[in-house]
Scaffold this motif. Structure first.
Motif, PDB file in Angstrom:
ATOM      1  N   UNK A 160       0.780  -1.178   0.073  1.00 11.66           N
ATOM      2  CA  UNK A 160      -0.206  -0.042   0.015  1.00 11.66           C
ATOM      3  C   UNK A 160       0.800   1.282   0.064  1.00 11.66           C
ATOM      4  N   UNK A 161       2.101   1.287   0.844  1.00 10.32           N
ATOM      5  CA  UNK A 161       2.803   2.505   0.757  1.00 10.32           C
ATOM      6  C   UNK A 161       3.283   2.708  -0.839  1.00 10.32           C
ATOM      7  N   UNK A 162       3.793   1.928  -1.472  1.00  8.44           N
ATOM      8  CA  UNK A 162       4.317   2.046  -2.718  1.00  8.44           C
ATOM      9  C   UNK A 162       3.029   2.620  -3.856  1.00  8.44           C
ATOM     10  N   UNK A 163       1.983   1.832  -3.616  1.00 10.32           N
ATOM     11  CA  UNK A 163       0.819   2.080  -4.394  1.00 10.32           C
ATOM     12  C   UNK A 163       0.387   3.621  -4.033  1.00 10.32           C
ATOM     13  N   UNK A 164       0.428   4.149  -2.782  1.00  5.90           N
ATOM     14  CA  UNK A 164       0.001   5.389  -2.579  1.00  5.90           C
ATOM     15  C   UNK A 164       1.104   6.378  -3.163  1.00  5.90           C
ATOM     16  N   UNK A 165       2.436   6.041  -3.036  1.00  3.46           N
ATOM     17  CA  UNK A 165       3.296   6.937  -3.680  1.00  3.46           C
ATOM     18  C   UNK A 165       3.228   6.852  -5.010  1.00  3.46           C
ATOM     19  N   UNK A 166       3.162   5.852  -5.764  1.00  2.00           N
ATOM     20  CA  UNK A 166       2.881   5.911  -7.296  1.00  2.00           C
ATOM     21  C   UNK A 166       1.630   6.984  -7.538  1.00  2.00           C
ATOM     22  N   UNK A 167       0.466   6.821  -6.640  1.00  2.00           N
ATOM     23  CA  UNK A 167      -0.591   7.537  -7.454  1.00  2.00           C
ATOM     24  C   UNK A 167      -0.326   8.997  -6.745  1.00  2.00           C
ATOM     25  N   UNK A 168       0.415   9.194  -5.559  1.00  3.98           N
ATOM     26  CA  UNK A 168       0.760  10.613  -5.472  1.00  3.98           C
ATOM     27  C   UNK A 168       1.470  11.299  -6.523  1.00  3.98           C
ATOM     28  N   UNK A 169       2.441  10.480  -6.987  1.00  4.31           N
ATOM     29  CA  UNK A 169       3.587  11.179  -8.188  1.00  4.31           C
ATOM     30  C   UNK A 169       2.553  11.240  -9.235  1.00  4.31           C
ATOM     31  N   UNK A 207       1.935  14.965 -11.135  1.00  2.27           N
ATOM     32  CA  UNK A 207       2.391  15.273 -12.495  1.00  2.27           C
ATOM     33  C   UNK A 207       1.383  15.782 -13.167  1.00  2.27           C
ATOM     34  N   UNK A 208       0.277  15.157 -13.043  1.00  2.18           N
ATOM     35  CA  UNK A 208      -1.186  15.570 -13.745  1.00  2.18           C
ATOM     36  C   UNK A 208      -1.604  17.200 -13.617  1.00  2.18           C
ATOM     37  N   UNK A 209      -1.356  17.448 -11.895  1.00  2.00           N
ATOM     38  CA  UNK A 209      -1.606  18.953 -11.733  1.00  2.00           C
ATOM     39  C   UNK A 209      -0.386  19.758 -11.887  1.00  2.00           C
ATOM     40  N   UNK A 210       0.609  19.263 -12.460  1.00  2.00           N
ATOM     41  CA  UNK A 210       1.851  20.153 -12.815  1.00  2.00           C
ATOM     42  C   UNK A 210       2.789  20.471 -11.667  1.00  2.00           C
ATOM     43  N   UNK A 211       2.556  19.497 -10.487  1.00  2.00           N
ATOM     44  CA  UNK A 211       3.243  19.712  -9.211  1.00  2.00           C
ATOM     45  C   UNK A 211       4.593  18.743  -9.234  1.00  2.00           C
ATOM     46  N   UNK A 212       4.662  18.213 -10.400  1.00  2.00           N
ATOM     47  CA  UNK A 212       5.903  17.135  -9.957  1.00  2.00           C
ATOM     48  C   UNK A 212       7.069  17.813  -9.775  1.00  2.00           C
ATOM     49  N   UNK A 213       8.021  17.405  -8.811  1.00  2.00           N
ATOM     50  CA  UNK A 213       9.127  17.901  -8.664  1.00  2.00           C
ATOM     51  C   UNK A 213       9.145  18.814  -7.360  1.00  2.00           C
ATOM     52  N   UNK A 214       7.816  19.157  -6.912  1.00  2.00           N
ATOM     53  CA  UNK A 214       7.878  19.894  -5.826  1.00  2.00           C
ATOM     54  C   UNK A 214       7.942  19.268  -4.382  1.00  2.00           C
ATOM     55  N   UNK A 215       8.859  19.433  -3.460  1.00  2.00           N
ATOM     56  CA  UNK A 215       8.838  18.387  -2.239  1.00  2.00           C
ATOM     57  C   UNK A 215       7.380  18.694  -1.476  1.00  2.00           C
ATOM     58  N   UNK A 216       6.956  17.628  -0.986  1.00  2.00           N
ATOM     59  CA  UNK A 216       5.667  17.652  -0.190  1.00  2.00           C
ATOM     60  C   UNK A 216       6.299  16.735   1.148  1.00  2.00           C
ATOM     61  N   UNK A 217       5.770  17.408   2.241  1.00  2.00           N
ATOM     62  CA  UNK A 217       5.749  16.597   3.486  1.00  2.00           C
ATOM     63  C   UNK A 217       4.819  15.859   3.731  1.00  2.00           C
ATOM     64  N   UNK A 218       5.011  14.266   3.724  1.00  2.00           N
ATOM     65  CA  UNK A 218       4.136  13.336   3.953  1.00  2.00           C
ATOM     66  C   UNK A 218       4.036  12.853   5.168  1.00  2.00           C
TER      67      UNK A 218
END
Length: 145
Positions: free
Chosen positions: A117-126, A130-141
């Motif tokens: 589930x952790x990896x699935x959530x990370x892939x989904x978040x990426x 990416x689709x919102x144009x936020x790729x590369x912006x660090x986010x505190x998870x």
């Protein structure tokens, strides 16, 4: 042969014993020597295949049953659309304990290392980022464990 799940056939089909819905699938999987998913159609991954792999059971499936899974050839599961080859794979797994053990171990590793589930959530978040144009912006998870 024990067959778990629904629907059940209207009349017996020896040597299979159809037990229908199982409240505790873990118990059935712990007793299994091999798990099969002979799906002839469908889209997406069969959740039962994920259960089989996660339980460390050797899996034999048709391509529609494992669609979307990152399986590696004869490493994580045995797949074929051909009924005769499917039957041959079942015999191989039942007669070669080393093969059964390797398939079960590799399938379980696939679930724990790549499909947790952790990896699935990370892939989904990426993908969402990416689709919102936020790729590369660090986010505190949250805090690291």
């Amino acid at each position: 042969w024990l067959a778990v799940g629904v629907p059940q056939p209207l009349s017996p089909i020896p040597p299979f014993e159809f037990v229908g819905y199982a409240e505790d699938l873990d118990l059935a999987l712990a007793a299994a020597d091999v798990c099969i998913a002979p799906n002839q159609q469908g889209s997406g991954t069969s959740s039962k295949v994920l259960d089989y792999l996660g339980a460390g059971c050797p899996v034999i499936a048709t391509p529609p049953a494992v669609s979307g899974l990152p399986l590696v050839g004869a490493h994580d599961a045995l797949t074929t659309q051909d009924p005769e080859e499917f039957a041959r794979f079942v015999r191989m797994v039942l007669l070669e304990p080393g093969l059964a053990e390797d398939l079960g171990s590799h399938g379980r590793s696939l679930i724990t290392q790549e499909l947790n589930w952790e990896q699935i959530a990370e892939k989904m978040f990426r993908e969402i980022s990416r689709s919102w144009g936020l790729a590369g912006i660090p986010v505190d998870t949250g805090p690291e464990e």
